[in-house]
Structure formats: C-alpha cells, structure tokens
Design an enzyme around this catalytic site. Sequence first.
Site, PDB file in Angstrom:
ATOM      1  N   ARG A  24      19.436  -3.402 -10.179  1.00 42.46           N
ATOM      2  CA  ARG A  24      19.987  -3.107 -11.570  1.00 42.46           C
ATOM      3  C   ARG A  24      21.193  -2.264 -11.819  1.00 42.46           C
ATOM      4  NH1 ARG A  24      14.542  -3.642 -13.297  1.00 42.46           N
ATOM      5  NH2 ARG A  24      14.065  -1.536 -12.680  1.00 42.46           N
ATOM      6  N   CYS A  49      -5.167  -1.747  -8.337  1.00 43.76           N
ATOM      7  CA  CYS A  49      -6.132  -1.116  -9.294  1.00 43.76           C
ATOM      8  C   CYS A  49      -7.100  -2.161  -9.952  1.00 43.76           C
ATOM      9  CB  CYS A  49      -5.224  -0.175 -10.489  1.00 43.76           C
ATOM     10  SG  CYS A  49      -3.858   0.709  -9.845  1.00 43.76           S
ATOM     11  N   VAL A  86       6.803  -5.117  10.110  1.00 43.37           N
ATOM     12  CA  VAL A  86       7.521  -4.309  10.891  1.00 43.37           C
ATOM     13  C   VAL A  86       6.937  -3.608  11.940  1.00 43.37           C
ATOM     14  CG1 VAL A  86       9.221  -2.452  10.919  1.00 43.37           C
ATOM     15  CG2 VAL A  86       9.518  -4.341   9.051  1.00 43.37           C
ATOM     16  N   ASP A 285       2.305   5.133  -1.501  1.00 42.51           N
ATOM     17  CA  ASP A 285       0.918   5.883  -0.836  1.00 42.51           C
ATOM     18  C   ASP A 285       1.284   5.915   0.769  1.00 42.51           C
ATOM     19  OD1 ASP A 285      -0.229   5.227  -2.918  1.00 42.51           O
ATOM     20  OD2 ASP A 285      -1.646   3.866  -2.049  1.00 42.51           O
ATOM     21  N   TYR A 432      -7.193  14.024 -36.197  1.00 43.50           N
ATOM     22  CA  TYR A 432      -8.504  13.992 -36.531  1.00 43.50           C
ATOM     23  C   TYR A 432      -8.708  12.916 -37.491  1.00 43.50           C
ATOM     24  CZ  TYR A 432     -12.503  15.012 -39.226  1.00 43.50           C
ATOM     25  OH  TYR A 432     -13.916  15.078 -39.794  1.00 43.50           O
ATOM     26  N   ARG A 448     -10.536  26.862 -26.561  1.00 43.64           N
ATOM     27  CA  ARG A 448     -10.403  27.877 -27.202  1.00 43.64           C
ATOM     28  C   ARG A 448     -11.631  28.956 -26.562  1.00 43.64           C
ATOM     29  NH1 ARG A 448     -12.549  26.719 -32.760  1.00 43.64           N
ATOM     30  NH2 ARG A 448     -14.616  27.498 -31.839  1.00 43.64           N
TER      31      ARG A 448
HETATM   32  C1  LIG Z   1      -9.417  -0.718  -5.300  1.00 42.34           C
HETATM   33  C2  LIG Z   1      -8.262   0.092  -5.563  1.00 42.34           C
HETATM   34  C3  LIG Z   1      -7.923   0.577  -6.988  1.00 42.34           C
HETATM   35  C4  LIG Z   1      -7.315   1.709  -7.333  1.00 42.34           C
HETATM   36  N1  LIG Z   1      -7.154   2.182  -8.498  1.00 42.34           N
HETATM   37  C5  LIG Z   1      -6.055   2.913  -8.999  1.00 42.34           C
HETATM   38  C6  LIG Z   1      -5.893   3.260 -10.478  1.00 42.34           C
HETATM   39  O1  LIG Z   1      -7.020   3.070 -11.074  1.00 42.34           O
HETATM   40  N2  LIG Z   1      -5.047   4.125 -10.630  1.00 42.34           N
HETATM   41  C7  LIG Z   1      -3.925   4.386  -9.991  1.00 42.34           C
HETATM   42  O2  LIG Z   1      -3.145   5.032 -10.108  1.00 42.34           O
HETATM   43  N3  LIG Z   1      -3.999   3.924  -8.753  1.00 42.34           N
HETATM   44  C8  LIG Z   1      -5.090   3.117  -8.291  1.00 42.34           C
HETATM   45  N4  LIG Z   1      -5.009   2.547  -6.721  1.00 42.34           N
HETATM   46  C9  LIG Z   1      -3.783   3.106  -5.987  1.00 42.34           C
HETATM   47  C10 LIG Z   1      -2.818   2.246  -6.079  1.00 42.34           C
HETATM   48  O3  LIG Z   1      -3.088   0.657  -5.963  1.00 42.34           O
HETATM   49  C11 LIG Z   1      -1.588   2.441  -5.009  1.00 42.34           C
HETATM   50  O4  LIG Z   1      -1.504   3.902  -5.295  1.00 42.34           O
HETATM   51  C12 LIG Z   1      -0.569   1.519  -4.928  1.00 42.34           C
HETATM   52  O5  LIG Z   1      -0.863   0.287  -4.842  1.00 42.34           O
HETATM   53  C13 LIG Z   1       0.531   1.888  -3.882  1.00 42.34           C
HETATM   54  O6  LIG Z   1       1.328   1.180  -4.060  1.00 42.34           O
HETATM   55  P1  LIG Z   1       2.480   1.076  -2.745  1.00 42.34           P
HETATM   56  O7  LIG Z   1       3.403   0.180  -2.918  1.00 42.34           O
HETATM   57  O8  LIG Z   1       2.927   2.342  -2.361  1.00 42.34           O
HETATM   58  O9  LIG Z   1       1.269   0.794  -1.551  1.00 42.34           O
HETATM   59  P2  LIG Z   1       0.647  -0.747  -1.324  1.00 42.34           P
HETATM   60  O10 LIG Z   1       0.240  -1.223  -2.500  1.00 42.34           O
HETATM   61  O11 LIG Z   1      -0.400  -0.336  -0.234  1.00 42.34           O
HETATM   62  O12 LIG Z   1       1.731  -1.701  -0.732  1.00 42.34           O
HETATM   63  C14 LIG Z   1       2.362  -1.663   0.443  1.00 42.34           C
HETATM   64  C15 LIG Z   1       2.663  -3.011   1.035  1.00 42.34           C
HETATM   65  O13 LIG Z   1       3.462  -2.651   2.528  1.00 42.34           O
HETATM   66  C16 LIG Z   1       3.140  -3.770   3.373  1.00 42.34           C
HETATM   67  N5  LIG Z   1       3.084  -3.364   4.554  1.00 42.34           N
HETATM   68  C17 LIG Z   1       2.276  -2.208   5.470  1.00 42.34           C
HETATM   69  N6  LIG Z   1       2.738  -2.046   6.476  1.00 42.34           N
HETATM   70  C18 LIG Z   1       3.683  -2.998   6.784  1.00 42.34           C
HETATM   71  C19 LIG Z   1       4.491  -3.124   7.782  1.00 42.34           C
HETATM   72  N7  LIG Z   1       4.360  -2.313   8.836  1.00 42.34           N
HETATM   73  N8  LIG Z   1       5.646  -4.133   7.809  1.00 42.34           N
HETATM   74  C20 LIG Z   1       5.704  -4.871   6.733  1.00 42.34           C
HETATM   75  N9  LIG Z   1       4.826  -4.521   5.400  1.00 42.34           N
HETATM   76  C21 LIG Z   1       3.847  -3.487   5.497  1.00 42.34           C
HETATM   77  C22 LIG Z   1       1.699  -4.214   2.881  1.00 42.34           C
HETATM   78  O14 LIG Z   1       1.299  -5.458   3.214  1.00 42.34           O
HETATM   79  C23 LIG Z   1       1.521  -3.806   1.196  1.00 42.34           C
HETATM   80  O15 LIG Z   1       1.933  -5.116   0.779  1.00 42.34           O
HETATM   81  C24 LIG Z   1      -5.835   1.802  -6.344  1.00 42.34           C
HETATM   82  C25 LIG Z   1      -6.095   1.249  -5.366  1.00 42.34           C
HETATM   83  C26 LIG Z   1      -7.283   0.443  -4.987  1.00 42.34           C
HETATM   84  C27 LIG Z   1      -7.243  -0.049  -3.598  1.00 42.34           C
END
Ligand SMILES: Cc1cc2nc3c(=O)[nH]c(=O)nc-3n(C[C@H](O)[C@H](O)[C@H](O)COP(=O)(O)OP(=O)(O)OC[C@H]3O[C@@H](n4cnc5c(N)ncnc54)[C@H](O)[C@@H]3O)c2cc1C
Length: 461
Positions: A24, A49, A86, A285, A432, A448
């Site tokens: 974008r 999530c 990777v 993450d 409220y 408070r």
């Molecule tokens: C059950 C559960 C409930 C959750 N509930 C909440 C919630 O209520 N509120 C909240 O804020 N957060 C929640 N989270 C956390 C949230 O889901 C994560 O913070 C979020 O998904 C992170 O996104 P991301 O893109 O950083 O990582 P991810 O979602 O982990 O995605 C990373 C991607 O990278 C890929 N990958 C990894 N290594 C490699 C590699 N070497 N080469 C190529 N690809 C690779 C993986 O396949 C994956 O698709 C929850 C997580 C889980 C598991």
Amino acid sequence: MTGHRVLVIGADGAGMSAAHQMLRTARDRGRELAVTVLDAGQHTSYSACGIPYVVSGEVAGIDDLVARTAQEHRAAGIDLRLGSRVTHLDLEAGVATVEGADPVEFDEVVVATGASPVMPAWSRGPAGEPVAGVMPAKDLDDAEAWASRFADGAGERVVVIGGGYIGVEMAEAALRRGLEVALVTRSRVLSTFHPEISARVTASLVRAGVEVHLDSEVEGLEVHEGVVTGVRVGSDVLAAHHVVVALGVRPATDFLAHTDLRQPNGALRPDERGQVAPGVWAAGDCCEVQARPVGEWVYVPLGTHANKLGRVVGENLAGGDLRFPGVLGTAITRFAAGEEYIEIARTGVSTRNPGNIADTCVSLVTEGTTITGYMPGAPTITLLVSADRITRRLLAVEIVGGQGAGKRIDAAAAVLWAGGTVDDLAWMDLSYAPPVATAWEVLQIAARRVAELIDHEAAGG
Ligand SMILES: Cc1cc2nc3c(=O)[nH]c(=O)nc-3n(C[C@H](O)[C@H](O)[C@H](O)COP(=O)(O)OP(=O)(O)OC[C@H]3O[C@@H](n4cnc5c(N)ncnc54)[C@H](O)[C@@H]3O)c2cc1C
C-alpha cells in the site's frame, strides 16, 4: 516481477500485515516492490486466538479463523509460497535457503516467523517421535486435530499441562465438549496475575469441575503402544486419553542461530521502526517489545502486538515513518463452562515479579459488582489496583469477574498509556446506567480506595 526485492518469512499476522502495508505504502509513493512471502505451513493470516473456540465447537471450523486466504494474498500481488521452510539466512549475500526448494534472493528481509510451542523431552517418545494424544494448541492443524478428538471424546479424560491463558482456554474447550479435565501447573493458574486474582480463577475452574493441580511438576508420561495413558506428577499418575501441552512458546529463530541478532531466549529486538539491522526487519512473536513507560525489553507474544508491529515494518520498509509505541502488557481472556463465567484481564507491570515493581508500589484488592446491585443477577467483580505512593502514577490493574468485567481494563490501560495517576482513573468521566455499570464505577471505586490509602499513609496513618 521487478523492483526492490523484499522477502517476508512467515505468513501470519505479523508477516502479512507487513506485506500488505508495504505494498500500500509503495503504491502511494510510486515505488515498486517485489514482495515474496515464504511460510513453512499451509495456512495464512489466521487467528490462532480463535483456536480454543474451534476446539470447543463454538466456532464451526478452522476456515472461519482465516482472515485472508492464499488466493487473496496472491491477487494483491504477493508471491506467496506455502510449504516453504527457511533453514538459513545469509544476510550478507541476501540469500535464504529454503528446505526442498531453490534459494530465494532478497534486498531486504522481514522476519515474522512467530514462535514454537515449548514441548519438553518428556512430551515425546524415546526417539523424539510424537506420542499419540499429546499435542500443543498452536496452529490450525492442532485446532483441527483437537476439535475432532474432543468432538468424539465426551466422558474421556484430558490433562492440560500449563496454567496460562491457553491452558485455561483449552480446559474450557474440553469441558464444553463434555470431557473430564485435569489441569496441572508448576505454580498457580495465570501466575502472572496477583495471587488473589489467580485464586479466584482457580476457584472458578474447580467449581466448573476441573481437577486443578497447583505447584505440581510433570515428570513424564505413561504411554502404552505409542498412545498416551497418563501423566506422571510426583508419585501420582493422572489418567489421560488426551494431553494438551500449553507451556508457552519460544521465538522461532533457529535459522538465525549463526548471527548475532538473537537474544539468549532467541528473540529479536526490533527498534521502534521495526528494524533489527540494516536491511533486516522483524515483527511478531519472534520479537521482544519495549514496555511503557520505562522501555525495558519484554517477551509478550500477543496477536495485538504482532499486527501493529507488522504494519509499522511494512510502512517503514516502503519509505514511510511509523513508530511502534511499546506495550503495557494488556491482556484479556474468558473462562466459561456450564454455570461458570468469568472474564480475566490485566494491564501494566506484573505484580508477580517484585523486580518490576518499585519499592513504592501500593496495591489494594476491591470487590464490587459490574452493574447496579438492585438489578437482578448483578455479576461480581474483583479488581487489584497498584499505584506508586510517591508519584501516584497508576502502575497496574488486574480484573476478574462476571459479564462486563474484563473490558473495563481498557479504561485503566488508557490512563496507564497516558502516564496518568490513580486520581485520574478515580475521577475521569466514565459512563453509567444501572444495567451496565454502577453510579460510582467500580473501577473508579477501586482507584479511589488506593488514592485514599496513599493519602492515609502520607498523613502518617
Ligand atoms: C491458542 C492461542 C490463543 C491465543 N489467544 C490470543 C488472544 O486471545 N489474544 C492475543 O493477542 N494473542 C493470542 N494468541 C497469540 C497470537 O496468536 C500470536 O501472538 C500471533 O499469532 C503472532 O503472530 P505472528 O505472525 O508473529 O506469528 P505466528 O502466528 O506464529 O506465525 C508465524 C508463521 O511463520 C511460519 N514460520 C515459522 N518458522 C518458519 C521458517 N523457518 N520458514 C518459513 N516459515 C516459518 C509459521 O509457519 C507461521 O505461519 C494466541 C495464540 C494461541 C496459540
């Protein structure tokens, strides 16, 4: 495809937010970017999530959790390659080694590989092989597997290992499917919360029928012909048809092990523009983030941060200038099974870690109701408010209570975000009406009371 070559590794929240935002911004600025996204798995842009709610049957299936499909990403001009793990990054040469495929060359790279579930050695067989019935709850494949096991599992026993948010949410899912549930935790349930809040969550789990084992260390599994039959906790064996391992996650950055970009826990530390090193960006993450107001680095892997930092990375990589402003550790969840219903939320520094709390911290627990007491069925609420007794600055708020309790945390987070005091929270103008709040809003009563305690102490009381 021509233009500056950007490689994004990871096609979920952080990676795809970055990829779409860079396209974008580049379009708006008349720049040309060639964006390739590699993901080891087969799913993109999904809500992890939502996994517990697919497992419980509340949400029909994993397709409902997918915000944008692979086809939609490709139609937006992204060269998306699934099943592409990777294994090594040569940052100097700009080359990514991909398992079973040709290397990919890049000018800049975005690391958005998220985190891997912690699976201790005892959770696997002698040769490191998976044990049938023992899994994490991390991705959509896990969600599908647990949903199908629990759908057919009424009356069977599941042991959930780990008392964090995901452990609690998976316990709820299993109860809603009619399974018997035991939950084992090394310390307390939701141990980042104050012991009084954590105790209320534990009581709710117990009332819902969960067999809770606090301060309990798992020592191993009982396995018969490759299938789990129990969990060893001290000298006890907890019978189990299913074992959910919910022990947290670790940054998935092994392919960067040869670089000096990682912290000892494996996390990357992007600056406020999302950059880790020249030409290297990161979000989600796999990263630590900085906590407001002091700026200490913390590992708080949440979807809210992943999406925001991903957008910041995409904007800046394409020539914009956005800053990630840091986190407060605001989080919320729910536990709802049978008659039990509680919402649990927190914001601000952890009261668990004394190092996080100034010596001058004062905390108080307040009980109340979320709606006016004369309305039928007024849900109860317990709040912990912490403030600095010298500056009166609000430090943290934790909440547990019935319907409507949890999202009150956002008002507290707004005060914290602005660097406000406990008096700001006590006196700001909140809404409220009897069916939805109390005339003196309960969050403000709690604030408070802390303000009055500080005054009382200052007066030598
Ligand atoms: C059950 C559960 C409930 C959750 N509930 C909440 C919630 O209520 N509120 C909240 O804020 N957060 C929640 N989270 C956390 C949230 O889901 C994560 O913070 C979020 O998904 C992170 O996104 P991301 O893109 O950083 O990582 P991810 O979602 O982990 O995605 C990373 C991607 O990278 C890929 N990958 C990894 N290594 C490699 C590699 N070497 N080469 C190529 N690809 C690779 C993986 O396949 C994956 O698709 C929850 C997580 C889980 C598991």
